[in-house]
Write an enzyme that holds these catalytic residues in place. Structure first.
Site, PDB file in Angstrom:
ATOM      1  N   ASN A  12     -25.459  -7.787 -25.730  1.00  9.82           N
ATOM      2  CA  ASN A  12     -24.588  -8.961 -25.801  1.00  9.82           C
ATOM      3  C   ASN A  12     -24.489  -9.535 -24.390  1.00  9.82           C
ATOM      4  O   ASN A  12     -23.775  -8.992 -23.549  1.00  9.82           O
ATOM      5  CB  ASN A  12     -23.205  -8.529 -26.323  1.00  9.82           C
ATOM      6  CG  ASN A  12     -22.200  -9.659 -26.304  1.00  9.82           C
ATOM      7  OD1 ASN A  12     -22.567 -10.828 -26.118  1.00  9.82           O
ATOM      8  ND2 ASN A  12     -20.928  -9.339 -26.493  1.00  9.82           N
ATOM      9  N   TRP A  13     -25.227 -10.609 -24.157  1.00  7.34           N
ATOM     10  CA  TRP A  13     -25.267 -11.174 -22.796  1.00  7.34           C
ATOM     11  C   TRP A  13     -23.994 -11.951 -22.461  1.00  7.34           C
ATOM     12  O   TRP A  13     -23.800 -12.341 -21.324  1.00  7.34           O
ATOM     13  CB  TRP A  13     -26.486 -12.101 -22.654  1.00  7.34           C
ATOM     14  CG  TRP A  13     -27.820 -11.416 -22.732  1.00  7.34           C
ATOM     15  CD1 TRP A  13     -28.071 -10.117 -23.077  1.00  7.34           C
ATOM     16  CD2 TRP A  13     -29.105 -12.001 -22.443  1.00  7.34           C
ATOM     17  NE1 TRP A  13     -29.427  -9.865 -23.028  1.00  7.34           N
ATOM     18  CE2 TRP A  13     -30.086 -10.996 -22.649  1.00  7.34           C
ATOM     19  CE3 TRP A  13     -29.531 -13.272 -22.051  1.00  7.34           C
ATOM     20  CZ2 TRP A  13     -31.451 -11.234 -22.451  1.00  7.34           C
ATOM     21  CZ3 TRP A  13     -30.895 -13.513 -21.867  1.00  7.34           C
ATOM     22  CH2 TRP A  13     -31.838 -12.501 -22.064  1.00  7.34           C
ATOM     23  N   LYS A  14     -23.184 -12.196 -23.446  1.00  5.19           N
ATOM     24  CA  LYS A  14     -21.948 -12.983 -23.271  1.00  5.19           C
ATOM     25  C   LYS A  14     -22.263 -14.313 -22.561  1.00  5.19           C
ATOM     26  O   LYS A  14     -23.331 -14.865 -22.770  1.00  5.19           O
ATOM     27  CB  LYS A  14     -20.900 -12.172 -22.514  1.00  5.19           C
ATOM     28  CG  LYS A  14     -20.694 -10.773 -23.095  1.00  5.19           C
ATOM     29  CD  LYS A  14     -19.453 -10.120 -22.581  1.00  5.19           C
ATOM     30  CE  LYS A  14     -19.414  -8.680 -23.061  1.00  5.19           C
ATOM     31  NZ  LYS A  14     -18.156  -8.037 -22.817  1.00  5.19           N
ATOM     32  N   HIS A 102     -16.125 -10.248 -32.378  1.00  8.19           N
ATOM     33  CA  HIS A 102     -16.056  -9.544 -31.091  1.00  8.19           C
ATOM     34  C   HIS A 102     -14.623  -9.631 -30.565  1.00  8.19           C
ATOM     35  O   HIS A 102     -13.948 -10.647 -30.757  1.00  8.19           O
ATOM     36  CB  HIS A 102     -17.035 -10.175 -30.097  1.00  8.19           C
ATOM     37  CG  HIS A 102     -17.205  -9.365 -28.851  1.00  8.19           C
ATOM     38  ND1 HIS A 102     -16.274  -9.392 -27.834  1.00  8.19           N
ATOM     39  CD2 HIS A 102     -18.166  -8.481 -28.469  1.00  8.19           C
ATOM     40  CE1 HIS A 102     -16.677  -8.564 -26.879  1.00  8.19           C
ATOM     41  NE2 HIS A 102     -17.814  -7.997 -27.237  1.00  8.19           N
ATOM     42  N   GLU A 104     -13.490 -10.250 -27.806  1.00  8.04           N
ATOM     43  CA  GLU A 104     -13.224 -11.412 -26.930  1.00  8.04           C
ATOM     44  C   GLU A 104     -13.012 -12.673 -27.770  1.00  8.04           C
ATOM     45  O   GLU A 104     -12.309 -13.594 -27.341  1.00  8.04           O
ATOM     46  CB  GLU A 104     -14.372 -11.569 -25.917  1.00  8.04           C
ATOM     47  CG  GLU A 104     -14.287 -10.479 -24.849  1.00  8.04           C
ATOM     48  CD  GLU A 104     -15.595 -10.100 -24.195  1.00  8.04           C
ATOM     49  OE1 GLU A 104     -16.589 -10.833 -24.342  1.00  8.04           O
ATOM     50  OE2 GLU A 104     -15.637  -9.042 -23.533  1.00  8.04           O
ATOM     51  N   GLU A 172     -15.908  -1.095 -31.348  1.00  6.09           N
ATOM     52  CA  GLU A 172     -15.775  -1.364 -29.920  1.00  6.09           C
ATOM     53  C   GLU A 172     -14.313  -1.247 -29.505  1.00  6.09           C
ATOM     54  O   GLU A 172     -13.546  -2.221 -29.648  1.00  6.09           O
ATOM     55  CB  GLU A 172     -16.260  -2.784 -29.612  1.00  6.09           C
ATOM     56  CG  GLU A 172     -17.712  -3.023 -29.946  1.00  6.09           C
ATOM     57  CD  GLU A 172     -18.290  -4.110 -29.050  1.00  6.09           C
ATOM     58  OE1 GLU A 172     -19.184  -3.815 -28.284  1.00  6.09           O
ATOM     59  OE2 GLU A 172     -17.790  -5.253 -29.113  1.00  6.09           O
ATOM     60  N   GLY A 178     -16.162  -3.649 -20.985  1.00  6.64           N
ATOM     61  CA  GLY A 178     -16.231  -4.231 -19.646  1.00  6.64           C
ATOM     62  C   GLY A 178     -15.359  -3.537 -18.615  1.00  6.64           C
ATOM     63  O   GLY A 178     -15.142  -4.064 -17.530  1.00  6.64           O
ATOM     64  N   SER A 218     -18.734  -0.219 -22.615  1.00  3.98           N
ATOM     65  CA  SER A 218     -19.234   0.397 -21.380  1.00  3.98           C
ATOM     66  C   SER A 218     -20.312   1.451 -21.633  1.00  3.98           C
ATOM     67  O   SER A 218     -20.388   2.451 -20.921  1.00  3.98           O
ATOM     68  CB  SER A 218     -18.073   0.978 -20.557  1.00  3.98           C
ATOM     69  OG  SER A 218     -17.194  -0.065 -20.166  1.00  3.98           O
ATOM     70  N   GLY A 239     -22.839  -4.708 -23.418  1.00  6.26           N
ATOM     71  CA  GLY A 239     -22.590  -5.912 -22.640  1.00  6.26           C
ATOM     72  C   GLY A 239     -23.213  -5.807 -21.261  1.00  6.26           C
ATOM     73  O   GLY A 239     -24.383  -6.091 -21.050  1.00  6.26           O
TER      74      GLY A 239
END
Ligand code: PEP
Length: 256
Positions: A12-14, A102, A104, A172, A178, A218, A239
């Site tokens: 997931n490159w965000k 997700h 976020e 998650e 992160g 992570s 990520g």
């Protein structure tokens, strides 16, 4: 018992990478995948770049076997939804997967499980595989609510029509995303076992046991092997460590 589910290692490159870096990262992964030709590694490799990079990354990974995915989609197929992207549009660009729910999105955009479910159903309708994310916050874990929260989110977000082939779940824990803090293998397995049991209840024995359940939070080259060795951990949603080809590739190699 040996795992029969094929690992899925998803990056997931965000909201990271401009074209130059995105192209370099995707090409570096494609070169590594090319070297495995003929050996069929025990994992599927997926990258989910930002929308802006999808065509470029599609071109860079063409023929490598690396799959492409989106990071979110709208629940409608098309229409007056300024700034949104539909699952059909992602499929049109060659995506095979899309992340939905997700944490976020849940926290930054107030997305709740009922919306996540409709997005997952839109993904299915477009022929995409939704990666449905669930996970507890630190306060929920500290309050002893981990299993209840994940059960509730899973039940609320699982799309109608889910099967082992068309849907992936990602556990998650929000406190691990992160932050450099990872769930211990035992903490991850505890929730994955719950997810598995709920999937069996919802979809039946065979389907429930065949759905892939990823861990995210992570995951990195140092901790991947132990996490991926857990009986109900079928891959990772990664990520930070997916932004360096060497790290992402080392995580994938941890499936071997
Ligand atoms: C994620 O964004 O899904 C994630 C797990 O991020 P990180 O690996 O950086 O914790």
């Amino acid at each position: 018992m040996a795992k029969t589910r094929r690992f899925l290692i998803a990056g997931n490159w965000k909201m990271n990478c401009l074209r130059k870096d995105g192209r370099a990262l995707a090409s570096a992964l494609a070169r590594r995948m090319a070297k495995t030709k003929g050996t069929r590694p025990p994992f599927d490799l997926l990258v989910c770049p930002p929308y802006t990079l999808l065509p470029l990354v599609a071109e860079a990974v063409k023929g490598s076997g690396i799959r492409l995915g989106g990071q979110d989609c709208h629940m409608a197929e098309k229409g007056a939804h300024t700034g949104d992207v539909s699952a059909t549009m992602l499929a049109d660009l060659g995506c095979k997967y899309v992340i939905v729910g997700h944490s976020e999105r849940r926290s930054n955009h107030g997305e709740k499980s009922d919306l996540v479910k409709t997005k997952a159903e839109a993904a299915l309708a477009a022929g995409l595989i939704p990666i449905v994310c669930i996970g507890e916050t630190e306060a929920e874990r500290d309050g002893g609510k981990t299993l209840a929260v994940n059960r509730r989110q899973l039940k609320g977000s699982l799309p109608d029509g889910a099967t082992a082939k068309n849907t992936v779940i990602a556990y998650e824990p929000v406190w691990a995303i992160g932050t450099g803090r990872t769930a211990t293998p035992a903490q991850a397995q505890e929730v994955h076992a719950l997810v598995r049991a709920e999937l069996v209840k919802a979809l039946g024995e065979a389907e429930g046991h065949a759905v892939r359940v990823l861990y995210g939070g992570s995951m990195n080259p140092k901790n991947a092997k132990e996490l991926l060795a857990q009986p109900d951990v079928d891959g990772g949603l990664i990520g930070g460590a997916s932004l360096k080809a060497e790290d992402f590739w080392t995580v994938a190699q941890s499936c071997l």
